[in-house]
Enzyme design. Structure first.
Site, PDB file in Angstrom:
ATOM      1  N   LYS A 124       0.861  -1.185   0.000  1.00 38.38           N
ATOM      2  CA  LYS A 124       0.000   0.000   0.000  1.00 38.38           C
ATOM      3  C   LYS A 124       0.888   1.223   0.000  1.00 38.38           C
ATOM      4  O   LYS A 124       2.036   1.171   0.456  1.00 38.38           O
ATOM      5  CB  LYS A 124      -0.900   0.023   1.236  1.00 38.38           C
ATOM      6  CG  LYS A 124      -2.232   0.709   0.992  1.00 38.38           C
ATOM      7  CD  LYS A 124      -3.152  -0.143   0.135  1.00 38.38           C
ATOM      8  CE  LYS A 124      -4.509   0.518  -0.056  1.00 38.38           C
ATOM      9  NZ  LYS A 124      -5.432  -0.342  -0.817  1.00 38.38           N
ATOM     10  N   ASP A 164      -6.965   4.199  -4.921  1.00 34.22           N
ATOM     11  CA  ASP A 164      -7.574   4.056  -3.601  1.00 34.22           C
ATOM     12  C   ASP A 164      -8.279   5.382  -3.333  1.00 34.22           C
ATOM     13  O   ASP A 164      -8.545   6.147  -4.278  1.00 34.22           O
ATOM     14  CB  ASP A 164      -6.503   3.755  -2.533  1.00 34.22           C
ATOM     15  CG  ASP A 164      -7.087   3.243  -1.226  1.00 34.22           C
ATOM     16  OD1 ASP A 164      -7.400   2.047  -1.157  1.00 34.22           O
ATOM     17  OD2 ASP A 164      -7.247   4.047  -0.286  1.00 34.22           O
TER      18      ASP A 164
END
Length: 445
Positions: A124, A164
């Site tokens: 991430k 995201d």
């Protein structure tokens, strides 16, 4: 495995990283019994290695705004685990981004990707830069500056980012464009790309679509159907849009959406042009849902409140982490909710999860429910590698199959002696076992 010792050690090394520590604790509690049945895991210190990321890249992102002033932000990439494939996970641009949130997301992503059965590790990244209120030119310059700092750590067989919160197709396009220029190659290093340059059909809808396919499987296991069910959805971005669209197509009635300003309750259901209006509101950049009630008088706006107070059959948190707390869970239980499925990552607090499970409400975690997004990203990687673009039907068929397989894994590992399915336990054990065995097979590295 001594969970308390592991957690206290992590707390000492990483003080204040509450989201990350919460995510680790959830997994450790679920896998403790199965872990202790495998002394080879203990010998290889699998847990101690698994809970720490392989590496964290932190960097300064310097860019120039439209006034000619120099701005600085912090950028991160947490490459958590690549035991089963290249690092894979989104990039988040939001003022709230910090290392704890990205470590929690990367840790979760590792198991989520394992559940898809596709060869993808977990990662991430992101920055405390917020696109809200920025011009198109400023967003482009920031995205280019961000990749200028990160590109050497990326690659189609090394690390493949995606979107995201705060990062949609526009931002992915800008980052991929700069990456392509720097490496002088056209590769599938980003997913969520535009259709004209390697993107996959139904990718924007995939997280929400996949979540509803998972819910369908949950209901089928109970000899039930989604048709006619009343559904509460939080958020109003791409994830909430996809979930609302698919739930409506399958015959359910979605009665809520929400934003930072409060939530909308529409007893007639959010469908048709109302779903399109969700996207319009999001596109305005105001990040509010109140205008929905002005446009559709049958709806009511509840400022500063959350949708979990409404009486519904299915609750789908689609916004952000820890959005459903213990009090929210109690309201849902008291109102007779049947299923709670996290479409956001770690959408429920531990207190909320305990409330659902103790009251035998069927609850499923985000690492299983929302895996459709990264699964479709994995399918985009496959299409890029083949230099092909599949039809929407082909992608959707594969997404159906992947979500069904994830559900099967959860049932296999989460069914308790009395027949109750603990989806949280099932998802964590299934993902953990795949990653643990991969790590074991590759030696102490």
């Amino acid at each position: 495995m001594d969970i308390n010792n592991i957690l206290s050690g992590l707390e000492a090394k990483h003080p204040g990283e509450k989201e990350y520590l919460q995510a680790v604790k959830e997994v450790l509690i679920c896998v403790e019994d199965v872990y202790n049945q495998h002394p080879e895991f203990e010998k290889a210190k699998i847990i101690e290695r698994m809970v720490e990321p392989d590496r964290i890249v932190t960097f300064r992102v310097t860019w120039v705004d439209d006034k000619g002033e120099v701005q600085n932000n912090i950028g991160y990439r947490v490459q958590f685990n690549n035991a089963i494939g290249p690092y894979k996970g989104g990039i988040r641009f939001h003022a709230s981004v910090n290392l704890s949130i990205l470590k929690f997301l990367g840790f979760e992503q590792t198991f989520k990707n394992a559940l898809t059965t596709l060869p993808m590790g977990g990662a991430k990244g992101g920055s405390d830069f917020s696109p809200r209120g920025k011009s198109e030119a400023e967003i482009m310059r920031f995205c280019q500056a961000f990749i200028l700092c990160l590109w050497k750590n990326l690659g189609p067989d090394r690390d493949v980012p995606a979107g995201d919160i705060g990062v949609g197709g526009r931002e992915v396009g800008y980052m991929y464009g700069m990456y392509k220029k720097l490496v002088n190659e056209c590769t599938g290093t980003f997913t969520g790309k535009g259709m004209e340059f390697g993107g996959s059909r139904i990718r924007p809808e995939a997280t929400g679509f996949g979540a509803l396919y998972f819910v369908q499987n949950m209901l089928a296991k109970r000899n039930d159907s989604i048709e006619g069910k009343r559904v509460a959805v939080s958020g109003f971005g791409n994830v909430a849009w996809g979930a609302t669209l698919k739930a409506t197509q399958l015959g359910a009635k979605v009665v809520t959406i929400s934003g930072p300003d409060g939530y909308i309750y529409d007893p007639e259901g959010i469908s048709g042009e109302k779903i399109d209006y969700m996207l319009y509101l999001r596109a305005t950049g105001e990040d509010i849902v109140a205008p929905y009630a002005e446009k559709y008088p049958e709806a009511t706006f509840f400022p500063g409140r959350k949708p979990w107070e409404q009486k519904v059959d299915i609750a789908l948190p689609c916004a952000t982490q820890n959005e459903v707390n213990g009090d929210d869970a109690k309201m849902l239980v008291d109102n007779g909710v049947e299923i709670v499925a996290e479409v956001s990552n770690m959408g429920c607090t531990p207190e909320a999860i305990d409330t659902f499970i103790s009251n035998r409400v069927v609850y499923a975690p985000g690492k299983a429910v929302n895996a459709g997004g990264v699964a479709t990203s994995g399918l985009e990687m496959s299409q890029n590698a083949e230099h092909l673009q599949w039809s929407a039907q082909e992608v959707d068929d594969r997404l159906h199959e992947i979500m069904s397989n994830i559900h099967t894994q959860c049932v296999e590992h989460g069914t308790e002696p009395d027949g109750f399915i603990n989806y949280m336990k099932g998802a964590n054990i299934a993902g953990f076992m795949k990653v643990a065995n991969a790590m074991l097979g590759q030696g102490i590295i």
